[in-house]
Design a protein around this motif. Structure first.
Motif, PDB file in Angstrom:
ATOM      1  N   TYR A  53       0.813  -1.216   0.000  1.00  8.09           N
ATOM      2  CA  TYR A  53       0.000   0.000   0.000  1.00  8.09           C
ATOM      3  C   TYR A  53       0.848   1.269   0.000  1.00  8.09           C
ATOM      4  O   TYR A  53       0.349   2.350   0.298  1.00  8.09           O
ATOM      5  CB  TYR A  53      -0.938  -0.003   1.214  1.00  8.09           C
ATOM      6  CG  TYR A  53      -2.027  -1.024   1.091  1.00  8.09           C
ATOM      7  CD1 TYR A  53      -3.240  -0.697   0.512  1.00  8.09           C
ATOM      8  CD2 TYR A  53      -1.837  -2.324   1.526  1.00  8.09           C
ATOM      9  CE1 TYR A  53      -4.241  -1.633   0.390  1.00  8.09           C
ATOM     10  CE2 TYR A  53      -2.830  -3.267   1.407  1.00  8.09           C
ATOM     11  CZ  TYR A  53      -4.026  -2.917   0.838  1.00  8.09           C
ATOM     12  OH  TYR A  53      -5.012  -3.854   0.714  1.00  8.09           O
ATOM     13  N   GLN A  54       2.118   1.149  -0.319  1.00  2.54           N
ATOM     14  CA  GLN A  54       3.026   2.298  -0.385  1.00  2.54           C
ATOM     15  C   GLN A  54       2.443   3.373  -1.305  1.00  2.54           C
ATOM     16  O   GLN A  54       2.098   3.094  -2.448  1.00  2.54           O
ATOM     17  CB  GLN A  54       4.387   1.846  -0.912  1.00  2.54           C
ATOM     18  CG  GLN A  54       5.520   2.731  -0.534  1.00  2.54           C
ATOM     19  CD  GLN A  54       6.144   2.300   0.776  1.00  2.54           C
ATOM     20  OE1 GLN A  54       6.075   1.158   1.152  1.00  2.54           O
ATOM     21  NE2 GLN A  54       6.756   3.233   1.464  1.00  2.54           N
ATOM     22  N   GLY A  55       2.290   4.581  -0.810  1.00  3.67           N
ATOM     23  CA  GLY A  55       1.791   5.680  -1.613  1.00  3.67           C
ATOM     24  C   GLY A  55       0.283   5.710  -1.772  1.00  3.67           C
ATOM     25  O   GLY A  55      -0.241   6.451  -2.597  1.00  3.67           O
ATOM     26  N   ALA A  56      -0.461   4.920  -0.997  1.00  2.00           N
ATOM     27  CA  ALA A  56      -1.915   4.867  -1.133  1.00  2.00           C
ATOM     28  C   ALA A  56      -2.597   6.089  -0.539  1.00  2.00           C
ATOM     29  O   ALA A  56      -3.722   6.389  -0.894  1.00  2.00           O
ATOM     30  CB  ALA A  56      -2.465   3.600  -0.486  1.00  2.00           C
ATOM     31  N   GLY A  57      -1.946   6.790   0.353  1.00  2.00           N
ATOM     32  CA  GLY A  57      -2.548   7.988   0.929  1.00  2.00           C
ATOM     33  C   GLY A  57      -1.956   8.297   2.288  1.00  2.00           C
ATOM     34  O   GLY A  57      -1.307   7.447   2.903  1.00  2.00           O
ATOM     35  N   PRO A  58      -2.204   9.504   2.795  1.00  2.00           N
ATOM     36  CA  PRO A  58      -1.607   9.898   4.070  1.00  2.00           C
ATOM     37  C   PRO A  58      -2.199   9.171   5.276  1.00  2.00           C
ATOM     38  O   PRO A  58      -1.564   9.078   6.316  1.00  2.00           O
ATOM     39  CB  PRO A  58      -1.897  11.397   4.143  1.00  2.00           C
ATOM     40  CG  PRO A  58      -3.083  11.607   3.271  1.00  2.00           C
ATOM     41  CD  PRO A  58      -2.981  10.585   2.183  1.00  2.00           C
ATOM     42  N   ALA A  59      -3.405   8.642   5.161  1.00  2.00           N
ATOM     43  CA  ALA A  59      -4.033   7.961   6.290  1.00  2.00           C
ATOM     44  C   ALA A  59      -3.545   6.527   6.445  1.00  2.00           C
ATOM     45  O   ALA A  59      -3.757   5.911   7.475  1.00  2.00           O
ATOM     46  CB  ALA A  59      -5.545   7.970   6.119  1.00  2.00           C
ATOM     47  N   ILE A  60      -2.883   6.012   5.430  1.00  2.20           N
ATOM     48  CA  ILE A  60      -2.433   4.630   5.461  1.00  2.20           C
ATOM     49  C   ILE A  60      -0.948   4.589   5.775  1.00  2.20           C
ATOM     50  O   ILE A  60      -0.123   5.086   5.013  1.00  2.20           O
ATOM     51  CB  ILE A  60      -2.732   3.925   4.127  1.00  2.20           C
ATOM     52  CG1 ILE A  60      -4.240   3.915   3.901  1.00  2.20           C
ATOM     53  CG2 ILE A  60      -2.168   2.514   4.124  1.00  2.20           C
ATOM     54  CD1 ILE A  60      -4.680   3.257   2.637  1.00  2.20           C
ATOM     55  N   ARG A  61      -0.631   3.998   6.908  1.00  2.00           N
ATOM     56  CA  ARG A  61       0.760   3.911   7.354  1.00  2.00           C
ATOM     57  C   ARG A  61       1.352   2.580   6.903  1.00  2.00           C
ATOM     58  O   ARG A  61       0.751   1.530   7.070  1.00  2.00           O
ATOM     59  CB  ARG A  61       0.824   4.010   8.871  1.00  2.00           C
ATOM     60  CG  ARG A  61       0.338   5.353   9.350  1.00  2.00           C
ATOM     61  CD  ARG A  61       0.404   5.459  10.829  1.00  2.00           C
ATOM     62  NE  ARG A  61      -0.052   6.775  11.234  1.00  2.00           N
ATOM     63  CZ  ARG A  61       0.064   7.235  12.441  1.00  2.00           C
ATOM     64  NH1 ARG A  61       0.600   6.504  13.383  1.00  2.00           N
ATOM     65  NH2 ARG A  61      -0.371   8.442  12.732  1.00  2.00           N
ATOM     66  N   VAL A  62       2.530   2.653   6.346  1.00  2.00           N
ATOM     67  CA  VAL A  62       3.203   1.453   5.837  1.00  2.00           C
ATOM     68  C   VAL A  62       4.608   1.388   6.433  1.00  2.00           C
ATOM     69  O   VAL A  62       5.162   2.403   6.846  1.00  2.00           O
ATOM     70  CB  VAL A  62       3.284   1.468   4.290  1.00  2.00           C
ATOM     71  CG1 VAL A  62       1.909   1.346   3.677  1.00  2.00           C
ATOM     72  CG2 VAL A  62       3.979   2.698   3.786  1.00  2.00           C
ATOM     73  N   PRO A  63       5.208   0.190   6.468  1.00  2.00           N
ATOM     74  CA  PRO A  63       6.577   0.085   6.980  1.00  2.00           C
ATOM     75  C   PRO A  63       7.590   0.621   5.972  1.00  2.00           C
ATOM     76  O   PRO A  63       7.286   0.777   4.788  1.00  2.00           O
ATOM     77  CB  PRO A  63       6.754  -1.422   7.182  1.00  2.00           C
ATOM     78  CG  PRO A  63       5.798  -2.052   6.248  1.00  2.00           C
ATOM     79  CD  PRO A  63       4.631  -1.108   6.143  1.00  2.00           C
ATOM     80  N   PHE A  64       8.779   0.896   6.454  1.00  2.00           N
ATOM     81  CA  PHE A  64       9.860   1.324   5.581  1.00  2.00           C
ATOM     82  C   PHE A  64      10.345   0.133   4.767  1.00  2.00           C
ATOM     83  O   PHE A  64      10.354  -0.995   5.245  1.00  2.00           O
ATOM     84  CB  PHE A  64      11.035   1.892   6.391  1.00  2.00           C
ATOM     85  CG  PHE A  64      10.734   3.220   7.017  1.00  2.00           C
ATOM     86  CD1 PHE A  64      10.724   4.369   6.253  1.00  2.00           C
ATOM     87  CD2 PHE A  64      10.453   3.323   8.368  1.00  2.00           C
ATOM     88  CE1 PHE A  64      10.454   5.603   6.824  1.00  2.00           C
ATOM     89  CE2 PHE A  64      10.182   4.542   8.948  1.00  2.00           C
ATOM     90  CZ  PHE A  64      10.174   5.683   8.173  1.00  2.00           C
TER      91      PHE A  64
END
Length: 124
Positions: A53-64
Motif C-alpha cells: 500500500y506504499q503511496g496509497a494515501g496519508p491515512a495509510i501507514r506502511v513500513p519502511f
C-alpha cells in the motif's frame, strides 16, 4: 480473489469491507477504487497496512522498505508489525471458514458471501 477488509483493534473485521476484485488487482489500487484511503483521511483515521500500500494515501501507514534498516526505522517497522498482527488475526478468523477458501463464483457474489460471513462471525 482479493477483498479489502478493515479490522479493528479487537480483531473483528467489521470496520469495513470493500468489493471483491480479481487476484491480478494490486492491493493499493483496489483500496483506491473503493475509496478507502479517502474515507480514512476524511474521518482522520489512521490505518496500518503492508508494503503493498506504499503511496496509497496519508491515512495509510506502511513500513519502511529495505533490508538493512537501522535505528528509528527498524523500531518503526517492528512496532508496525506488532500493530498489524491484530488485523492479520482478524483475517485468519475469516479464513477459518472453509466456504471462503473454496469460493468459485462472481466477484459480486463473493462480496455478499464475505459480508454474510462477517455478520455471522460478529453474531457469535
Amino acid at each position: 480473489m482479493k477483498v479489502q477488509v478493515l479490522a479493528g483493534p479487537s480483531r473483528t473485521p467489521a470496520l469495513g469491507l470493500g468489493r471483491a476484485a480479481g487476484s491480478h488487482t494490486r492491493p493499493d489500487r483496489g483500496a483506491g477504487v473503493h475509496g478507502i484511503p479517502a474515507a480514512l483521511a476524511a474521518d482522520d483515521i489512521k490505518c496500518w497496512a503492508d508494503k503493498a500500500y506504499q503511496g496509497a494515501g496519508p491515512a495509510i501507514r506502511v513500513p519502511f522498505r529495505g533490508k538493512n534498516l537501522r535505528g528509528c526505522r527498524q523500531r518503526h517497522n517492528r512496532d508496525h508489525a506488532k500493530t498489524r498482527s491484530l488485523s492479520e488475526r482478524a483475517m485468519a478468523t475469516l479464513k477459518c471458514w472453509r466456504l471462503l477458501r473454496k469460493l468459485r463464483c462472481s466477484t459480486t457474489r463473493i462480496t455478499a458471501v464475505v459480508r454474510a460471513v462477517v455478520a455471522l462471525k460478529l453474531a457469535t
